[in-house]
Design a protein around this motif. Structure first.
Motif, mmCIF file in Angstrom:
data_model
loop_
_atom_site.group_PDB
_atom_site.id
_atom_site.type_symbol
_atom_site.label_atom_id
_atom_site.label_comp_id
_atom_site.label_asym_id
_atom_site.label_seq_id
_atom_site.Cartn_x
_atom_site.Cartn_y
_atom_site.Cartn_z
ATOM 1 N N ARG A 509 28.646 -20.105 62.148
ATOM 2 C CA ARG A 509 29.199 -21.409 61.791
ATOM 3 C C ARG A 509 28.519 -21.915 60.515
ATOM 4 O O ARG A 509 27.340 -21.656 60.276
ATOM 5 C CB ARG A 509 28.968 -22.443 62.905
ATOM 6 C CG ARG A 509 29.645 -22.153 64.218
ATOM 7 C CD ARG A 509 31.141 -22.319 64.169
ATOM 8 N NE ARG A 509 31.727 -22.212 65.494
ATOM 9 C CZ ARG A 509 32.041 -21.060 66.092
ATOM 10 N NH1 ARG A 509 31.816 -19.912 65.456
ATOM 11 N NH2 ARG A 509 32.564 -21.047 67.309
ATOM 12 N N GLU A 510 29.301 -22.662 59.723
ATOM 13 C CA GLU A 510 28.698 -23.376 58.610
ATOM 14 C C GLU A 510 27.846 -24.499 59.186
ATOM 15 O O GLU A 510 28.307 -25.279 60.022
ATOM 16 C CB GLU A 510 29.784 -23.936 57.693
ATOM 17 C CG GLU A 510 29.240 -24.470 56.382
ATOM 18 C CD GLU A 510 30.350 -24.804 55.403
ATOM 19 O OE1 GLU A 510 30.139 -24.630 54.190
ATOM 20 O OE2 GLU A 510 31.424 -25.231 55.850
ATOM 21 N N PHE A 511 26.582 -24.576 58.736
ATOM 22 C CA PHE A 511 25.626 -25.522 59.306
ATOM 23 C C PHE A 511 24.935 -26.218 58.134
ATOM 24 O O PHE A 511 24.037 -25.656 57.521
ATOM 25 C CB PHE A 511 24.616 -24.766 60.180
ATOM 26 C CG PHE A 511 23.627 -25.641 60.894
ATOM 27 C CD1 PHE A 511 24.010 -26.363 62.003
ATOM 28 C CD2 PHE A 511 22.311 -25.734 60.454
ATOM 29 C CE1 PHE A 511 23.103 -27.167 62.676
ATOM 30 C CE2 PHE A 511 21.393 -26.529 61.117
ATOM 31 C CZ PHE A 511 21.787 -27.248 62.227
ATOM 32 N N ARG A 512 25.405 -27.451 57.831
ATOM 33 C CA ARG A 512 24.981 -28.126 56.599
ATOM 34 C C ARG A 512 25.262 -27.199 55.410
ATOM 35 O O ARG A 512 26.402 -26.807 55.195
ATOM 36 C CB ARG A 512 23.507 -28.530 56.696
ATOM 37 C CG ARG A 512 23.204 -29.511 57.829
ATOM 38 C CD ARG A 512 21.822 -30.085 57.683
ATOM 39 N NE ARG A 512 20.789 -29.075 57.757
ATOM 40 C CZ ARG A 512 19.991 -28.910 58.798
ATOM 41 N NH1 ARG A 512 20.111 -29.682 59.862
ATOM 42 N NH2 ARG A 512 19.074 -27.976 58.789
ATOM 43 N N ASN A 513 24.232 -26.846 54.651
ATOM 44 C CA ASN A 513 24.417 -25.931 53.530
ATOM 45 C C ASN A 513 24.134 -24.488 53.909
ATOM 46 O O ASN A 513 24.179 -23.605 53.049
ATOM 47 C CB ASN A 513 23.502 -26.320 52.358
ATOM 48 C CG ASN A 513 23.944 -27.595 51.684
ATOM 49 O OD1 ASN A 513 25.142 -27.842 51.548
ATOM 50 N ND2 ASN A 513 23.008 -28.416 51.264
ATOM 51 N N GLU A 514 23.837 -24.253 55.177
ATOM 52 C CA GLU A 514 23.474 -22.911 55.619
ATOM 53 C C GLU A 514 24.574 -22.299 56.482
ATOM 54 O O GLU A 514 25.527 -22.959 56.873
ATOM 55 C CB GLU A 514 22.152 -22.948 56.415
ATOM 56 C CG GLU A 514 20.935 -23.355 55.620
ATOM 57 C CD GLU A 514 20.760 -24.851 55.556
ATOM 58 O OE1 GLU A 514 21.245 -25.542 56.477
ATOM 59 O OE2 GLU A 514 20.147 -25.339 54.586
ATOM 60 N N LEU A 515 24.379 -21.035 56.770
ATOM 61 C CA LEU A 515 25.224 -20.331 57.733
ATOM 62 C C LEU A 515 24.341 -19.989 58.922
ATOM 63 O O LEU A 515 23.315 -19.306 58.763
ATOM 64 C CB LEU A 515 25.791 -19.052 57.118
ATOM 65 C CG LEU A 515 26.692 -18.217 58.041
ATOM 66 C CD1 LEU A 515 28.037 -18.918 58.245
ATOM 67 C CD2 LEU A 515 26.909 -16.822 57.469
ATOM 68 N N ILE A 516 24.698 -20.470 60.106
ATOM 69 C CA ILE A 516 23.915 -20.180 61.297
ATOM 70 C C ILE A 516 24.589 -19.056 62.074
ATOM 71 O O ILE A 516 25.805 -19.083 62.297
ATOM 72 C CB ILE A 516 23.710 -21.449 62.166
ATOM 73 C CG1 ILE A 516 22.689 -21.178 63.272
ATOM 74 C CG2 ILE A 516 25.022 -21.981 62.725
ATOM 75 C CD1 ILE A 516 22.195 -22.437 63.971
ATOM 76 N N CYS A 517 23.813 -18.045 62.439
ATOM 77 C CA CYS A 517 24.335 -16.835 63.071
ATOM 78 C C CYS A 517 23.681 -16.647 64.427
ATOM 79 O O CYS A 517 22.447 -16.706 64.542
ATOM 80 C CB CYS A 517 24.060 -15.608 62.197
ATOM 81 S SG CYS A 517 24.642 -15.755 60.496
ATOM 82 N N PHE A 518 24.485 -16.401 65.436
ATOM 83 C CA PHE A 518 24.008 -16.178 66.797
ATOM 84 C C PHE A 518 24.313 -14.742 67.193
ATOM 85 O O PHE A 518 25.456 -14.293 67.094
ATOM 86 C CB PHE A 518 24.695 -17.129 67.784
ATOM 87 C CG PHE A 518 24.314 -18.562 67.615
ATOM 88 C CD1 PHE A 518 23.369 -19.152 68.441
ATOM 89 C CD2 PHE A 518 24.898 -19.346 66.624
ATOM 90 C CE1 PHE A 518 23.023 -20.487 68.293
ATOM 91 C CE2 PHE A 518 24.563 -20.675 66.460
ATOM 92 C CZ PHE A 518 23.616 -21.249 67.297
ATOM 93 N N GLN A 519 23.276 -14.024 67.641
ATOM 94 C CA GLN A 519 23.466 -12.661 68.089
ATOM 95 C C GLN A 519 23.552 -12.597 69.611
ATOM 96 O O GLN A 519 23.047 -13.468 70.328
ATOM 97 C CB GLN A 519 22.324 -11.769 67.589
ATOM 98 C CG GLN A 519 22.406 -11.487 66.098
ATOM 99 C CD GLN A 519 21.205 -10.733 65.578
ATOM 100 O OE1 GLN A 519 20.242 -11.343 65.122
ATOM 101 N NE2 GLN A 519 21.253 -9.412 65.642
ATOM 102 N N GLU A 520 24.193 -11.557 70.078
ATOM 103 C CA GLU A 520 24.376 -11.345 71.507
ATOM 104 C C GLU A 520 23.028 -11.146 72.189
ATOM 105 O O GLU A 520 22.141 -10.469 71.652
ATOM 106 C CB GLU A 520 25.256 -10.113 71.712
ATOM 107 C CG GLU A 520 25.578 -9.777 73.141
ATOM 108 C CD GLU A 520 26.413 -8.512 73.239
ATOM 109 O OE1 GLU A 520 27.097 -8.347 74.255
ATOM 110 O OE2 GLU A 520 26.380 -7.699 72.293
ATOM 111 N N GLU A 521 22.892 -11.733 73.382
ATOM 112 C CA GLU A 521 21.666 -11.564 74.166
ATOM 113 C C GLU A 521 21.777 -10.287 74.990
ATOM 114 O O GLU A 521 22.685 -10.147 75.814
ATOM 115 C CB GLU A 521 21.454 -12.774 75.072
ATOM 116 C CG GLU A 521 21.205 -14.056 74.294
ATOM 117 C CD GLU A 521 21.224 -15.304 75.161
ATOM 118 O OE1 GLU A 521 20.698 -16.327 74.724
ATOM 119 O OE2 GLU A 521 21.778 -15.239 76.283
#
Length: 753
Positions: A509-521
């Motif tokens: 997801r776009e998160f402010r000016n960053e890109l936040i990435c979630f990996q599979e657990e």
């Protein structure tokens, strides 16, 4: 125990969420063990709204994995999509809040089996979709602006890469109905070498033409169209909606055809993209004809990796001099080819597969009559011809491109004295070249997105598209700026997120000016959460926020703007917060640290409890922001027998408390939607579990036809004293049933009006 009277008056506010993870007996007096189907009014509660069917006919027994609305910014155009569990994506017949009589809508994409919850993104007014098992999909919708509009009037056969032409792109896209592209006296392709070249962002099937008033064509003429699939090829089922009495471009209308399935990008006029050639097969246009605007209509299609149009220099050139029986090595420029004979051989090394070479002959081109005899590729065992060559250099007598069909069988090799594995190409000439000839060589690469594998998820970030694929699932592929299809070139980047494990990135997801990435657990180590920062490939950097927490799937992450946040020291601020559903609980990520906010319902994430979420059904669970009530909705697969979400919780962002929902129709997903009519601007929709329906949420007073049972259970401990309820005030008209329980045994109910 002896009961005693105690005249102490102690009020308990009817506010706050419930705490089902704590035994009732251990709750403090006035706390709630359950608040079901209610929303906080701060203070007090109100029964939640119900849900209704979006359409009257079910899509069989399919569940709805995701729902998403594509709403354009440049023009008013909305599409409401539903991804069903059979892999199909349908576009709603009617825009919300209209209830459709019949099926939900029309199928726009038939996905493969075993699809995962889709990722959705909007970039440059195009919608992108990935499902884990197919190529990424894109749709630009209707009336999308064209990328280029070139009027070409030639004096001879048109080369593969045309050099002439007048660019009217701005005029057909500026919205001014009084000016446009000038097509005065346009003749036929066959005899006059006249035509129109139009470039689009994606393949399409309709071109919508409008004409400048008073400058319509009145002469007999017939239009035709070619597309590019390796060469310019006639479209099928061409229909000209601008024609009247065998006179094209007499009125506004669409030029339509069957959308090709084998279309590939072409390079013309300095830009790579999807090029179409419109031409007159007979007749000619009037002496004054102008097109005011042109747009295109598209359907869903595979994303293609389009070259960024920047020619690349070869890595090395080796020339075999037959008279010396020796090889001479050069770089990409100042290659001395003086007096090279037909017995001499040119070898070019490239990093990628190619479909053409550009020969820059500078100020001293070859002046002898010659031709390129052949260009060959190394196919793993021998050099083999690339096939027919279109030589724009005219035998190296001028600067130009020599192009050929995509060399799909090329294989890298360590050629001659070269130590690295590269693609090598062999070229010969038909005659001896003139003296004092030097050249520089660049190449035209081509790319296929299938080399990355199947698309897992996608996101839009800072006017770039980001993708992940199953070949290297921890890698994030970031396109060029304002070029969502350029997964190549100097402005393209690949960033490997996380801590070195190859856990797939399931949500971005776009998160402010960053890109936040979630990996599979996965395993006991869990997943990772990573932030990518920067403005381009030279400034990209990463911060790993967690090496334990991750997310279950693409519909389990939500970024919410303007959340009132109070830190552990009591300082309040307004922040952008990311929420995620993890095996460990519901997470809140502020950009620096992850916090578990689900302590009140932690029993659902406790493997020792019977109601714990079920392993193997991670793709069924979901988390979404509910704009109507300013909270987070969560759907869980709870217990050892459930296969779809059966437990639903609402987290109020202001009170930071949890509330239980019991729904007559369980939901597999949810989204917020812009309304096309009515008084409410933003609506909420959810997808049913194995019932084939999409539902409008937060509307009406029943779940379809089932009454909503709304109540709160407050726990009071008299600590051996009499309890006397003296006053309860209802803030709105209505009736409340108050039922006292003592050690689980119901007493006499009382209705309060």
């Amino acid at each position: 125990m002896t009961l005693k009277k105690d005249d102490t008056f102690k009020p308990f506010a009817f506010a706050g969420g419930c705490i089902p993870s704590v035994e009732k007996e251990a709750l403090p007096p006035g706390a709630f063990s359950l608040v079901q189907n209610m929303r906080p009014t701060r203070p007090g509660f109100v029964a939640r709204k119900g849900q209704i069917k979006k359409h009257s006919t079910a899509d069989g027994t399919n569940g709805v994995m995701t729902v998403f609305q594509f709403s354009k910014g440049k023009r008013t155009e909305r599409h409401f999509y539903a991804q069903f569990t059979d892999g199909d994506v349908l576009d709603a017949t009617d825009a919300p809040p209209t209830v459709t009589s019949g099926a939900f809508g029309t199928e726009v994409f038939s996905g493969s089996a075993s699809s995962v919850p889709g990722s959705w993104a909007i970039c440059d007014d195009m919608v992108f979709f990935t499902n884990g098992v197919d190529a990424p999909q894109v749709c630009a919708g209707e009336a999308y602006p064209v990328e280029s509009f070139i009027v070409y009037k030639g004096s001879g056969a048109i080369p593969t890469i045309p050099l002439l032409g007048e660019d009217y792109t701005e005029q057909v896209n500026d919205g001014d109905a009084t000016t446009g592209a000038v097509l005065d006296s346009l003749g036929t392709l066959a005899t006059d070498y006249d035509c129109i070249f139009i470039r689009t962002a994606t393949p399409c099937h309709d071109f919508n033409f409008t004409l400048v008033t008073g400058k319509e064509n009145t002469s007999a003429s017939v239009m035709a169209c070619n597309y590019y699939n390796g060469s310019l090829t006639a479209v099928t089922a061409f229909s000209d909606g601008t024609i009247t009495s065998a006179k094209t471009l007499t009125k506004a209308g669409a030029m339509s055809f069957t959308e090709p399935t084998d279309e590939i990008p072409a390079y013309m006029f300095g830009e790579a993209g999807f090029w179409y050639q419109f031409y007159l097969s007979s007749g000619a246009l009037d002496s004054e004809v102008e097109v005011a605007s042109v747009t295109c209509d598209t359907t869903w299609t595979d994303v293609q990796n389009v070259w960024d149009s920047d020619p690349q220099s070869i890595l090395e050139c080796q020339i075999y001099d037959a008279s010396d029986a020796a090889y001479y090595t050069y770089g990409s420029s100042a290659i001395d080819i003086s007096d090279a004979t037909s017995s001499d051989v040119f070898y070019f090394a490239t990093l990628e597969k190619v479909c053409g070479f550009f020969f820059d002959m500078g100020d001293t081109p070859n002046i002898n009559a010659a031709a390129i005899t052949d260009i060959q590729l190394w196919n793993g065992s021998a050099f083999a011809s690339v096939g027919a060559i279109s030589d724009g250099s005219n035998g190296l007598q001028q600067s130009g491109w020599a192009t050929f069909a995509r060399a799909t069988t090329a294989q890298p090799v360590q050629f001659n004295s070269a130590q690295n594995y590269l693609y090598w190409w062999k070229m010969t000439m038909s005659a001896t070249l003139s003296d004092s000839v030097t050249m520089a060589v660049k190449y035209m690469p081509y790319y296929t997105i299938s080399e990355f594998g199947k698309a897992i998820c996608c996101a839009q970030w800072r006017n770039r598209m980001c993708y992940t694929f199953d070949q290297f699932p921890a890698d994030v592929y970031i396109s060029g700026l304002n070029r969502p299809f350029n997964l190549n070139g100097a402005d393209f980047a690949v960033k490997r997120v996380g801590d070195g494990r190859s856990n797939r990135v399931v949500a971005m997801r776009e998160f402010r000016n960053e890109l936040i990435c979630f990996q599979e657990e996965k395993g006991t180590a869990g997943g990772c959460i990573t932030l990518i920062q920067g403005y381009g490939p030279t400034t990209y950097g990463m911060t790993v926020i967690s090496t334990t927490f991750g997310a279950m799937n693409a519909k389990c992450v939500e970024v919410v703007d303007s959340v009132r946040y109070v830190d552990r020291e009591g300082n309040e601020s307004v922040k952008v917060i990311a929420f995620a559903l993890s095996h460990y609980g519901v997470l809140m990520v502020d950009g620096k640290h992850p916090y578990i906010i689900s302590d009140a319902i932690k029993n659902y994430f406790d493997p020792t409890q019977a109601e714990c979420i079920r392993r193997g059904y991670e793709n069924q669970m979901w988390l979404k922001y509910d704009a109507a009530y300013n909270g987070i909705m969560v759907g869980l697969v709870s217990g050892t027998s459930a296969t779809t979400p059966n437990v639903f919780w609402f987290y109020d962002l202001e009170e930071k408390a949890w509330y239980s929902d019991a729904r007559a129709q369980n939901l597999m997903c949810m989204c917020n939607v812009e309304a096309a009519s009515g008084d409410i601007p933003i609506l909420q929709y959810g997808g049913g579990c194995a019932d084939g329906f999409v539902y409008q949420m937060n509307t009406g007073t029943t779940d379809v036809s089932t009454a909503i049972d709304s109540f709160a259970v407050m726990e009071l401990d008299g600590r051996g004293a009499w309890l006397n309820l003296q006053e309860m005030i209802l803030r709105k008209n209505g009736t409340c049933t108050l039922t006292p329980y003592t050690e689980g045994s119901a007493g006499t109910a009382r209705n309060i009006t």
